[in-house]
Design an enzyme around this catalytic site. Structure first.
Site, PDB file in Angstrom:
ATOM      1  N   SER A 124      76.176  76.234  82.710  1.00  0.00           N
ATOM      2  CA  SER A 124      76.182  76.195  84.176  1.00  0.00           C
ATOM      3  C   SER A 124      77.603  76.385  84.710  1.00  0.00           C
ATOM      4  CB  SER A 124      75.551  74.894  84.672  1.00  0.00           C
ATOM      5  OG  SER A 124      74.163  74.891  84.423  1.00  0.00           O
ATOM      6  N   LYS A 176      68.201  66.956 110.209  1.00  0.00           N
ATOM      7  CA  LYS A 176      69.454  66.224 110.070  1.00  0.00           C
ATOM      8  C   LYS A 176      69.296  65.169 108.967  1.00  0.00           C
ATOM      9  CE  LYS A 176      73.606  64.795 111.017  1.00  0.00           C
ATOM     10  NZ  LYS A 176      74.760  65.619 110.632  1.00  0.00           N
TER      11      LYS A 176
END
Length: 326
Positions: A124, A176
């Site tokens: 990764s 949010k």
């Protein structure tokens, strides 16, 4: 009474003198530790700079944004090091931190010949860092790849129902602070996260394809998130060669015309006080000896605090985590 008063006064004077000398001893010890640390750090860098050696740097553990490391790589750019061997042993980390490291290594490669050696793992974000080099060497049993990104977050809703706890909130908009782990993830929030993951994944794929010169068919074989051994990776074009540091140096000599007799010397990317174990131990003993045991314990625990610091990873992750079974 007069005799008692004199004794009290004398004791106070002795205590003040003892305190003064204790403080003086601590300051002298701290100054000595700092000076030795600076000398050790500078001596390594100066030896590298003055000799024109091949610099060996190590990327280990979790990768996060690190300005100290970037500054160290910039110092290496300006040094007289003839070339750089980058040893990588990392499962990755945050996507942003891996990108920062990749960019810094790309700038370094523009100034110095560079080769990457994969020790145990370059997965990764660790593989993102490796992509900065034009030549990647790995051992046969090294693990390479894990091309992909993930976004993980805990969900405590089941636990909260069990203990009878609710979290109330007022938000400016539905997305949010989503997801927050205290309520089921809405389809809209999940779609927004999937969009982030897809975008970062597309960037990672494009980086692999361009840096490793793969066509679409080759790329499809390596971007499903799995890791490969070094033996597999060389056939899949994820790496260029099987071998170790000697093989990497040989490539520098043959392809970059580096002198074959140059020594390979360590260049520390983030030298910190806690790196010098013997200095920390000396400081602990000194503080303990002058009666400041509490401070000694704090110094002793400083290394542990730094080691634990890497467990808090926030944001998008380019990280390989092997599956565990019960």
């Amino acid at each position: 009474m007069s005799l008692d008063s004199d004794v009290i006064v004398d004791r106070r004077r002795m205590r003040r003198k003892l305190t003064f000398w204790r403080v003086a001893a601590v300051l002298a010890a701290v100054a000595a530790v700092v000076v030795v640390g600076v000398v050790v750090t500078r001596s390594g860098s100066e030896a590298l700079s003055s000799s024109g050696a091949i610099a060996r740097i190590k990327i280990e553990g979790l990768i996060q944004s690190n300005n100290d490391r970037v500054e160290a790589l910039e110092r290496l750019e300006k040094s007289s090091a003839a070339a750089v061997v980058v040893h990588i042993n990392s499962p990755g980390g945050t996507t942003a931190g891996s990108e920062q490291l990749y960019d810094a290594l790309m700038r370094l490669k523009a100034k110095k010949p560079m080769v990457v050696v994969v020790e145990g793992l370059a997965a990764s974000g660790g593989y993102i860092a490796a992509l900065a080099s034009d030549h990647i060497v790995a051992q046969q049993s090294s693990l390479v790849g894990s091309i992909g990104v993930l976004f993980q977050f805990p969900n405590f809703t089941g636990l909260m129902k069990t203990v009878g706890v609710e979290v109330e909130q007022v938000k400016s908009s539905p997305l949010k602070a989503a997801p927050n782990g205290f309520e089921p993830t809405s389809p809209e929030a999940r779609a927004a996260l999937e969009s982030l993951v897809r975008d970062s994944y597309a960037w990672f794929r494009g980086l692999v394809q361009s840096r490793r010169a793969m066509d679409d068919a080759q790329l499809q074989k390596v971007v499903d998130g799995r890791v490969f051994t070094g033996r597999q990776a060389v056939d899949l074009k994820l790496i260029d060669q099987l071998g170790d540091e000697k093989a990497a140096v040989a490539w520098l000599v043959s392809e970059k015309k580096i002198k074959s007799d140059l020594p390979v010397r360590d260049f520390k990317l983030t030298p910190k006080f806690s790196d010098f174990t013997f200095l920390r131990a000396a400081a602990t003993i000194t503080l303990d000896a002058v009666g400041l045991g509490a401070i000694a314990r704090q110094v002793e625990q400083a290394g542990l605090a730094q080691a634990m610091d890497g467990f808090g990873l926030d944001g998008m992750l380019a990280l390989w985590r092997p599956a565990t079974t019960n």
